[in-house]
Design a protein around this motif. Structure first.
Motif, PDB file in Angstrom:
ATOM      1  N   ALA A 106      25.273  50.821  26.034  1.00  0.00           N
ATOM      2  CA  ALA A 106      25.679  51.065  27.409  1.00  0.00           C
ATOM      3  C   ALA A 106      27.074  51.675  27.438  1.00  0.00           C
ATOM      4  O   ALA A 106      27.734  51.793  26.407  1.00  0.00           O
ATOM      5  N   TRP A 107      27.517  52.040  28.623  1.00  0.00           N
ATOM      6  CA  TRP A 107      28.935  52.301  28.830  1.00  0.00           C
ATOM      7  C   TRP A 107      29.397  51.482  30.025  1.00  0.00           C
ATOM      8  O   TRP A 107      28.589  51.053  30.859  1.00  0.00           O
ATOM      9  N   VAL A 108      30.687  51.242  30.066  1.00  0.00           N
ATOM     10  CA  VAL A 108      31.276  50.369  31.069  1.00  0.00           C
ATOM     11  C   VAL A 108      32.432  51.096  31.745  1.00  0.00           C
ATOM     12  O   VAL A 108      33.212  51.782  31.075  1.00  0.00           O
ATOM     13  N   HIS A 109      32.542  50.950  33.045  1.00  0.00           N
ATOM     14  CA  HIS A 109      33.747  51.410  33.740  1.00  0.00           C
ATOM     15  C   HIS A 109      34.750  50.266  33.637  1.00  0.00           C
ATOM     16  O   HIS A 109      34.735  49.314  34.423  1.00  0.00           O
ATOM     17  N   GLY A 110      35.631  50.369  32.644  1.00  0.00           N
ATOM     18  CA  GLY A 110      36.492  49.248  32.295  1.00  0.00           C
ATOM     19  C   GLY A 110      37.434  48.826  33.414  1.00  0.00           C
ATOM     20  O   GLY A 110      37.627  47.626  33.653  1.00  0.00           O
ATOM     21  N   ARG A 111      38.024  49.790  34.109  1.00  0.00           N
ATOM     22  CA  ARG A 111      38.976  49.442  35.163  1.00  0.00           C
ATOM     23  C   ARG A 111      38.284  48.679  36.282  1.00  0.00           C
ATOM     24  O   ARG A 111      38.834  47.710  36.823  1.00  0.00           O
ATOM     25  N   HIS A 112      37.071  49.094  36.640  1.00  0.00           N
ATOM     26  CA  HIS A 112      36.337  48.392  37.684  1.00  0.00           C
ATOM     27  C   HIS A 112      35.962  46.977  37.245  1.00  0.00           C
ATOM     28  O   HIS A 112      36.044  46.031  38.041  1.00  0.00           O
ATOM     29  N   LEU A 113      35.557  46.812  35.986  1.00  0.00           N
ATOM     30  CA  LEU A 113      35.212  45.481  35.501  1.00  0.00           C
ATOM     31  C   LEU A 113      36.429  44.567  35.512  1.00  0.00           C
ATOM     32  O   LEU A 113      36.360  43.415  35.956  1.00  0.00           O
ATOM     33  N   VAL A 114      37.564  45.058  35.009  1.00  0.00           N
ATOM     34  CA  VAL A 114      38.779  44.247  35.007  1.00  0.00           C
ATOM     35  C   VAL A 114      39.145  43.838  36.429  1.00  0.00           C
ATOM     36  O   VAL A 114      39.494  42.678  36.697  1.00  0.00           O
ATOM     37  N   SER A 115      39.055  44.777  37.374  1.00  0.00           N
ATOM     38  CA  SER A 115      39.372  44.467  38.762  1.00  0.00           C
ATOM     39  C   SER A 115      38.478  43.355  39.299  1.00  0.00           C
ATOM     40  O   SER A 115      38.951  42.432  39.993  1.00  0.00           O
ATOM     41  N   ARG A 116      37.174  43.413  38.965  1.00  0.00           N
ATOM     42  CA  ARG A 116      36.239  42.379  39.420  1.00  0.00           C
ATOM     43  C   ARG A 116      36.612  41.017  38.856  1.00  0.00           C
ATOM     44  O   ARG A 116      36.620  40.007  39.567  1.00  0.00           O
ATOM     45  N   LEU A 117      36.921  40.963  37.556  1.00  0.00           N
ATOM     46  CA  LEU A 117      37.229  39.688  36.913  1.00  0.00           C
ATOM     47  C   LEU A 117      38.541  39.105  37.427  1.00  0.00           C
ATOM     48  O   LEU A 117      38.634  37.898  37.713  1.00  0.00           O
ATOM     49  N   VAL A 118      39.564  39.940  37.551  1.00  0.00           N
ATOM     50  CA  VAL A 118      40.861  39.454  38.016  1.00  0.00           C
ATOM     51  C   VAL A 118      40.772  39.010  39.472  1.00  0.00           C
ATOM     52  O   VAL A 118      41.318  37.957  39.852  1.00  0.00           O
ATOM     53  N   SER A 119      40.077  39.758  40.297  1.00  0.00           N
ATOM     54  CA  SER A 119      39.924  39.366  41.701  1.00  0.00           C
ATOM     55  C   SER A 119      39.218  38.028  41.832  1.00  0.00           C
ATOM     56  O   SER A 119      39.611  37.186  42.652  1.00  0.00           O
ATOM     57  N   ALA A 120      38.188  37.818  41.001  1.00  0.00           N
ATOM     58  CA  ALA A 120      37.472  36.532  41.036  1.00  0.00           C
ATOM     59  C   ALA A 120      38.374  35.404  40.570  1.00  0.00           C
ATOM     60  O   ALA A 120      38.360  34.303  41.140  1.00  0.00           O
ATOM     61  N   ALA A 121      39.184  35.668  39.539  1.00  0.00           N
ATOM     62  CA  ALA A 121      40.099  34.637  39.045  1.00  0.00           C
ATOM     63  C   ALA A 121      41.153  34.302  40.097  1.00  0.00           C
ATOM     64  O   ALA A 121      41.479  33.128  40.331  1.00  0.00           O
ATOM     65  N   VAL A 122      41.714  35.319  40.756  1.00  0.00           N
ATOM     66  CA  VAL A 122      42.718  35.088  41.798  1.00  0.00           C
ATOM     67  C   VAL A 122      42.115  34.296  42.953  1.00  0.00           C
ATOM     68  O   VAL A 122      42.755  33.396  43.517  1.00  0.00           O
ATOM     69  N   ALA A 123      40.857  34.597  43.287  1.00  0.00           N
ATOM     70  CA  ALA A 123      40.184  33.830  44.347  1.00  0.00           C
ATOM     71  C   ALA A 123      40.018  32.362  43.961  1.00  0.00           C
ATOM     72  O   ALA A 123      39.916  31.492  44.837  1.00  0.00           O
ATOM     73  N   SER A 124      40.009  32.097  42.647  1.00  0.00           N
ATOM     74  CA  SER A 124      39.894  30.716  42.158  1.00  0.00           C
ATOM     75  C   SER A 124      41.254  30.061  41.941  1.00  0.00           C
ATOM     76  O   SER A 124      41.317  28.945  41.426  1.00  0.00           O
ATOM     77  N   GLY A 125      42.337  30.773  42.278  1.00  0.00           N
ATOM     78  CA  GLY A 125      43.665  30.180  42.174  1.00  0.00           C
ATOM     79  C   GLY A 125      44.595  30.800  41.158  1.00  0.00           C
ATOM     80  O   GLY A 125      45.751  30.386  41.034  1.00  0.00           O
ATOM     81  N   ALA A 126      44.123  31.798  40.390  1.00  0.00           N
ATOM     82  CA  ALA A 126      44.991  32.459  39.415  1.00  0.00           C
ATOM     83  C   ALA A 126      46.056  33.284  40.135  1.00  0.00           C
ATOM     84  O   ALA A 126      45.901  33.664  41.300  1.00  0.00           O
ATOM     85  N   GLU A 127      47.143  33.579  39.422  1.00  0.00           N
ATOM     86  CA  GLU A 127      48.230  34.387  39.955  1.00  0.00           C
ATOM     87  C   GLU A 127      48.317  35.682  39.153  1.00  0.00           C
ATOM     88  O   GLU A 127      48.189  35.663  37.936  1.00  0.00           O
ATOM     89  N   LEU A 128      48.534  36.796  39.828  1.00  0.00           N
ATOM     90  CA  LEU A 128      48.702  38.092  39.167  1.00  0.00           C
ATOM     91  C   LEU A 128      50.113  38.588  39.398  1.00  0.00           C
ATOM     92  O   LEU A 128      50.561  38.705  40.545  1.00  0.00           O
ATOM     93  N   ARG A 129      50.824  38.869  38.305  1.00  0.00           N
ATOM     94  CA  ARG A 129      52.156  39.467  38.387  1.00  0.00           C
ATOM     95  C   ARG A 129      52.123  40.804  37.657  1.00  0.00           C
ATOM     96  O   ARG A 129      52.171  40.860  36.427  1.00  0.00           O
ATOM     97  N   SER A 130      52.029  41.882  38.426  1.00  0.00           N
ATOM     98  CA  SER A 130      52.029  43.221  37.861  1.00  0.00           C
ATOM     99  C   SER A 130      53.453  43.769  37.857  1.00  0.00           C
ATOM    100  O   SER A 130      54.317  43.298  38.587  1.00  0.00           O
ATOM    101  N   GLY A 131      53.691  44.769  37.003  1.00  0.00           N
ATOM    102  CA  GLY A 131      54.984  45.421  36.969  1.00  0.00           C
ATOM    103  C   GLY A 131      56.069  44.600  36.317  1.00  0.00           C
ATOM    104  O   GLY A 131      57.257  44.808  36.582  1.00  0.00           O
ATOM    105  N   THR A 132      55.683  43.695  35.443  1.00  0.00           N
ATOM    106  CA  THR A 132      56.675  42.881  34.750  1.00  0.00           C
ATOM    107  C   THR A 132      56.252  42.673  33.307  1.00  0.00           C
ATOM    108  O   THR A 132      55.057  42.669  32.993  1.00  0.00           O
ATOM    109  N   THR A 133      57.229  42.534  32.427  1.00  0.00           N
ATOM    110  CA  THR A 133      56.958  42.314  31.011  1.00  0.00           C
ATOM    111  C   THR A 133      57.561  40.995  30.568  1.00  0.00           C
ATOM    112  O   THR A 133      58.457  40.448  31.213  1.00  0.00           O
ATOM    113  N   VAL A 134      57.062  40.499  29.443  1.00  0.00           N
ATOM    114  CA  VAL A 134      57.575  39.254  28.873  1.00  0.00           C
ATOM    115  C   VAL A 134      58.745  39.588  27.961  1.00  0.00           C
ATOM    116  O   VAL A 134      58.600  40.364  27.013  1.00  0.00           O
TER     117      VAL A 134
END
Length: 368
Positions: free
Chosen positions: A147-175
């Motif tokens: 198969a092939w996968v649209h990776g950006r769309h899959l990541v968006s789906r997974l992260v959105s579901a995780a955030v809906a479950s209480g996860a936090e997303l911090r973009s634009g920052t590095t460790v």
């Protein structure tokens, strides 16, 4: 002990897979990324879900087969819309030696119970891809389960579901730093925005930057330097239906209005100083030899990205015993392996038990 808060560093397909699996099991997850989810290497990959190209070690082949099945299960769980394209994969060769190698691999895979069909060019044009400029008698190997996968769309789906479950997303920052307690175990991460987060687990899923993150816990993670160039061709109508490896060029659809191109041969020109726009023109010219209808398309986007490949070519996944609370999820073929590594590593973090499927891919195989 069950972790309370997990920092996932890097939100490509591997980081998203680990974080989603942890979040759905009640763990507090913080996603950290210098960019936006899925827009790094995940978005600039050929994104081909397969095990046919993973025959160098049987355990690695088996892990990729499991990755293929995990994608199918994920599509059943979250729905396949916009990211999952299980239409198979085609491959053919340009010369007799390469053709013999291709057919020998097909025979090996058949012996490993992997589904393979050997067709002629005429059959492929009639049944699968009518737009190909492919001689009638050319042997073509078709892998129907790939198969092939649209990776950006899959990541968006997974992260959105995780955030809906209480996860936090911090973009634009590095460790910038990873803090440890007196016993050496993970206690915190310091970020480039000046904040510090209390965590008890860090998952290094930073892709090409994974060695830098490992260095923050005084760990050496040797990585290859293998840049690749990918270009997207905008098309009024996409002329191909599935991923394929033709001689000198790799081609796949990329949604309803573009085709994605890659070539290992053209990757070899990256360090010669060629301008990326010239590399894109070479990719487009090569693709037109295989799919003449691509001549009406135009180059829309091109990017050179470093692939995240540990030095021996195999994944580095799991706990690092010398740094309690630090885990790695670093691998080439992240598109194929992201969902299965996400599930297996999340289970290891929660239970302390390592799945046998990951036995050959322990991080400690690299010297401290």
């Amino acid at each position: 002990m069950k972790p309370e808060r997990v920092a996932v560093v890097g939100v490509g397909i591997l980081g998203a897979g680990v974080g989603w699996n942890l979040s759905r099991r009640g763990i507090e997850v913080v996603f950290l990324d210098a960019g936006r989810p899925g827009e790094g290497v995940t978005n600039w990959s050929f994104s081909w879900v397969n095990a046919s190209n993973k025959t160098v070690r049987k355990s690695y082949f088996d892990l990729n087969v499991a990755g293929m099945e995990e994608h199918r299960e994920l599509a059943r769980t979250i729905g396949p819309d916009s990211w999952w394209y299980p239409d198979g994969h085609l491959r053919w060769a340009a010369d007799p030696a390469a053709e013999r190698k291709l057919l020998n691999t097909a025979e090996l895979l058949t012996g490993w119970n992997y589904r393979v069909e050997v067709c002629t060019g005429a059959e492929v044009r009639r049944r699968l891809e009518p737009a190909l400029a492919l001689p009638d008698g050319t042997p073509v190997v078709f892998y129907p389960d790939e198969a092939w996968v649209h990776g950006r769309h899959l990541v968006s789906r997974l992260v959105s579901a995780a955030v809906a479950s209480g996860a936090e997303l911090r973009s634009g920052t590095t460790v910038r730093d990873i803090g440890a307690g007196a016993d050496g175990s993970i206690r915190s991460v310091a970020l480039s925005d000046g904040s510090r987060l209390d965590v008890d687990v860090v998952v290094n899923a930073a892709g090409p930057d994974a060695a830098d993150v490992a260095g923050l816990v005084s760990r050496r993670l040797p990585m290859r330097r293998e840049p690749g160039v990918v270009t997207r061709i905008a098309c009024a109508q996409v002329p191909v239906r599935r991923a394929m490896h033709a001689p000198h060029i790799e081609i796949r659809p990329d949604g309803n209005s573009s085709v994605l191109l890659h070539s290992r041969e053209i990757d070899a020109l990256i360090d010669s100083g060629e301008d990326p726009s010239e590399l894109a023109r070479l990719l487009h010219a090569s693709a037109r030899q295989v799919v003449p209808d691509l001549g009406s398309g135009h180059i829309a986007q091109t990017r050179v990205a470093n692939r995240p490949i540990p030095a021996d070519g195999f994944p580095s996944v799991g706990a690092v015993p010398s740094v309690p609370g630090y885990y790695e999820a670093v691998s080439h073929s992240g598109i194929t392996l992201g969902p299965v590594i996400g599930r297996l590593l999340a289970s290891e973090i929660l239970s302390g038990e390592r799945d046998g499927m990951l036995a050959d891919f322990r991080p400690e195989r690299f010297a401290p």
